[in-house]
Design a protein around this motif. Structure first.
Motif, PDB file in Angstrom:
ATOM      1  N   GLY A   1       0.826  -1.212   0.000  1.00 54.76           N
ATOM      2  CA  GLY A   1       0.000   0.000   0.000  1.00 54.76           C
ATOM      3  C   GLY A   1       0.855   1.255   0.000  1.00 54.76           C
ATOM      4  N   ARG A   2       1.909   1.250   0.804  1.00 51.63           N
ATOM      5  CA  ARG A   2       2.812   2.401   0.860  1.00 51.63           C
ATOM      6  C   ARG A   2       3.513   2.607  -0.488  1.00 51.63           C
ATOM      7  N   GLY A   3       3.955   1.507  -1.108  1.00 52.22           N
ATOM      8  CA  GLY A   3       4.605   1.602  -2.410  1.00 52.22           C
ATOM      9  C   GLY A   3       3.661   2.152  -3.475  1.00 52.22           C
ATOM     10  N   LEU A   4       2.419   1.704  -3.441  1.00 60.94           N
ATOM     11  CA  LEU A   4       1.433   2.192  -4.408  1.00 60.94           C
ATOM     12  C   LEU A   4       1.130   3.670  -4.168  1.00 60.94           C
TER      13      LEU A   4
ATOM     14  N   ALA B   1       1.570   6.810  -6.736  1.00 63.24           N
ATOM     15  CA  ALA B   1       0.525   7.802  -6.961  1.00 63.24           C
ATOM     16  C   ALA B   1       1.083   9.210  -6.736  1.00 63.24           C
ATOM     17  N   PHE B   2       1.879   9.370  -5.705  1.00 64.77           N
ATOM     18  CA  PHE B   2       2.480  10.673  -5.404  1.00 64.77           C
ATOM     19  C   PHE B   2       3.380  11.129  -6.557  1.00 64.77           C
ATOM     20  N   LYS B   3       4.138  10.173  -7.101  1.00 65.95           N
ATOM     21  CA  LYS B   3       5.024  10.504  -8.227  1.00 65.95           C
ATOM     22  C   LYS B   3       4.232  10.966  -9.449  1.00 65.95           C
ATOM     23  N   SER B   4       2.981  10.525  -9.543  1.00 66.40           N
ATOM     24  CA  SER B   4       2.161  10.940 -10.687  1.00 66.40           C
ATOM     25  C   SER B   4       1.233  12.109 -10.329  1.00 66.40           C
ATOM     26  N   GLY B   5       1.485  12.738  -9.172  1.00 62.10           N
ATOM     27  CA  GLY B   5       0.743  13.940  -8.809  1.00 62.10           C
ATOM     28  C   GLY B   5      -0.458  13.741  -7.918  1.00 62.10           C
TER      29      GLY B   5
ATOM     30  N   PRO C   1      -2.262   5.186   1.731  1.00 56.95           N
ATOM     31  CA  PRO C   1      -2.067   3.799   1.307  1.00 56.95           C
ATOM     32  C   PRO C   1      -3.314   2.931   1.449  1.00 56.95           C
ATOM     33  N   ALA C   2      -4.192   3.275   2.387  1.00 54.21           N
ATOM     34  CA  ALA C   2      -5.415   2.487   2.605  1.00 54.21           C
ATOM     35  C   ALA C   2      -6.339   2.525   1.390  1.00 54.21           C
ATOM     36  N   VAL C   3      -6.167   3.499   0.520  1.00 48.70           N
ATOM     37  CA  VAL C   3      -6.982   3.609  -0.687  1.00 48.70           C
ATOM     38  C   VAL C   3      -6.842   2.360  -1.558  1.00 48.70           C
ATOM     39  N   PHE C   4      -5.718   1.680  -1.441  1.00 48.04           N
ATOM     40  CA  PHE C   4      -5.441   0.530  -2.298  1.00 48.04           C
ATOM     41  C   PHE C   4      -5.887  -0.804  -1.694  1.00 48.04           C
ATOM     42  N   ALA C   5      -6.540  -0.769  -0.545  1.00 47.24           N
ATOM     43  CA  ALA C   5      -6.953  -2.006   0.135  1.00 47.24           C
ATOM     44  C   ALA C   5      -7.849  -2.870  -0.749  1.00 47.24           C
ATOM     45  N   ASP C   6      -8.813  -2.267  -1.415  1.00 45.66           N
ATOM     46  CA  ASP C   6      -9.715  -3.042  -2.277  1.00 45.66           C
ATOM     47  C   ASP C   6      -8.976  -3.642  -3.469  1.00 45.66           C
ATOM     48  N   ASP C   7      -8.036  -2.885  -4.033  1.00 47.18           N
ATOM     49  CA  ASP C   7      -7.236  -3.400  -5.153  1.00 47.18           C
ATOM     50  C   ASP C   7      -6.403  -4.604  -4.717  1.00 47.18           C
ATOM     51  N   ILE C   8      -5.830  -4.512  -3.532  1.00 48.14           N
ATOM     52  CA  ILE C   8      -5.020  -5.617  -3.010  1.00 48.14           C
ATOM     53  C   ILE C   8      -5.907  -6.824  -2.737  1.00 48.14           C
TER      54      ILE C   8
ATOM     55  N   PRO D   1       4.392   2.726 -14.343  1.00 45.96           N
ATOM     56  CA  PRO D   1       5.359   3.809 -14.533  1.00 45.96           C
ATOM     57  C   PRO D   1       5.947   4.289 -13.209  1.00 45.96           C
ATOM     58  N   GLY D   2       7.261   4.429 -13.174  1.00 48.59           N
ATOM     59  CA  GLY D   2       7.956   4.927 -11.991  1.00 48.59           C
ATOM     60  C   GLY D   2       8.296   3.874 -10.959  1.00 48.59           C
ATOM     61  N   ALA D   3       7.852   2.648 -11.143  1.00 51.96           N
ATOM     62  CA  ALA D   3       8.038   1.615 -10.124  1.00 51.96           C
ATOM     63  C   ALA D   3       9.508   1.242  -9.916  1.00 51.96           C
ATOM     64  N   THR D   4      10.332   1.397 -10.924  1.00 54.56           N
ATOM     65  CA  THR D   4      11.743   1.017 -10.756  1.00 54.56           C
ATOM     66  C   THR D   4      12.441   1.893  -9.720  1.00 54.56           C
ATOM     67  N   ASP D   5      11.848   3.028  -9.365  1.00 60.19           N
ATOM     68  CA  ASP D   5      12.425   3.889  -8.327  1.00 60.19           C
ATOM     69  C   ASP D   5      12.060   3.430  -6.916  1.00 60.19           C
TER      70      ASP D   5
END
Length: 160
Positions: free
Chosen positions: A24-27, A31-35, A40-47, A85-89
């Motif tokens: 969640g933190r990584g996601l 998201a922050f990198k894309s503006g 992180p809890a926003v991604f709970a349903d996706d996970i 996009p941006g995940a390699t960072d």
């Protein structure tokens, strides 16, 4: 930020495996990198959806096979991990070391979960879940060298 289950698997795969909180933190970092500034809890349903579809599998980080409160999430049998996009960072941003995950332990964890879910789907006569699990069974056997023939037979019988 809209990510696919394969992208969630790709992020987890960057590290070998991540806890739910770390993923969640990584996601959220992506998201922050894309503006976007999201919790992180926003991604709970996706996970949850990626776990339900077997794009992610929860594995005991100690390899004991016990049920644990904070398992590692690793790419599962139906995943084709890809990096958003941006995940390699992320390895440079997050303070998480790469974790080797025993593929046999991951396969056994997925097999145990599959067998429980197959029994539940049959008991509840959940036709949609039975069909989904039948598809997953073939992927899981190829991915993890496990034998799901008995569970698949029970699922097949439930569709007749």
């Amino acid at each position: 930020m809209d990510l696919t289950a394969d992208e969630l698997a790709g992020v987890a795969d960057l590290f070998g495996g991540l806890t739910r909180a770390e993923l969640g933190r990584g996601l959220a970092e992506l998201a922050f990198k894309s503006g976007e500034d999201v919790d992180p809890a926003v991604f709970a349903d996706d996970i949850d959806a990626a776990l339900a579809s077997y794009h992610l599998v929860a594995v005991d980080p100690d390899g004991t096979g016990a049920d644990v409160t904070d398992p590692l999430l690793v790419p599962g049998p139906v995943a084709f991990p890809e990096l958003p996009p941006g995940a390699t960072d992320l390895p440079h941003i997050m303070d998480v070391a790469e974790r080797p995950v025993d593929s046999e332990a991951a396969a056994e964890a997925a097999q145990r979960r599959f067998q429980r879910e197959a029994a539940t789907a049959v008991d509840e006569d959940d036709v949609a879940r039975i069909a989904s699990l039948l598809d997953v069974s073939y992927e899981l056997e190829a991915w993890g060298s496990v034998d799901l023939s008995t569970a698949r037979e029970r699922l097949d019988d439930a569709t007749e």
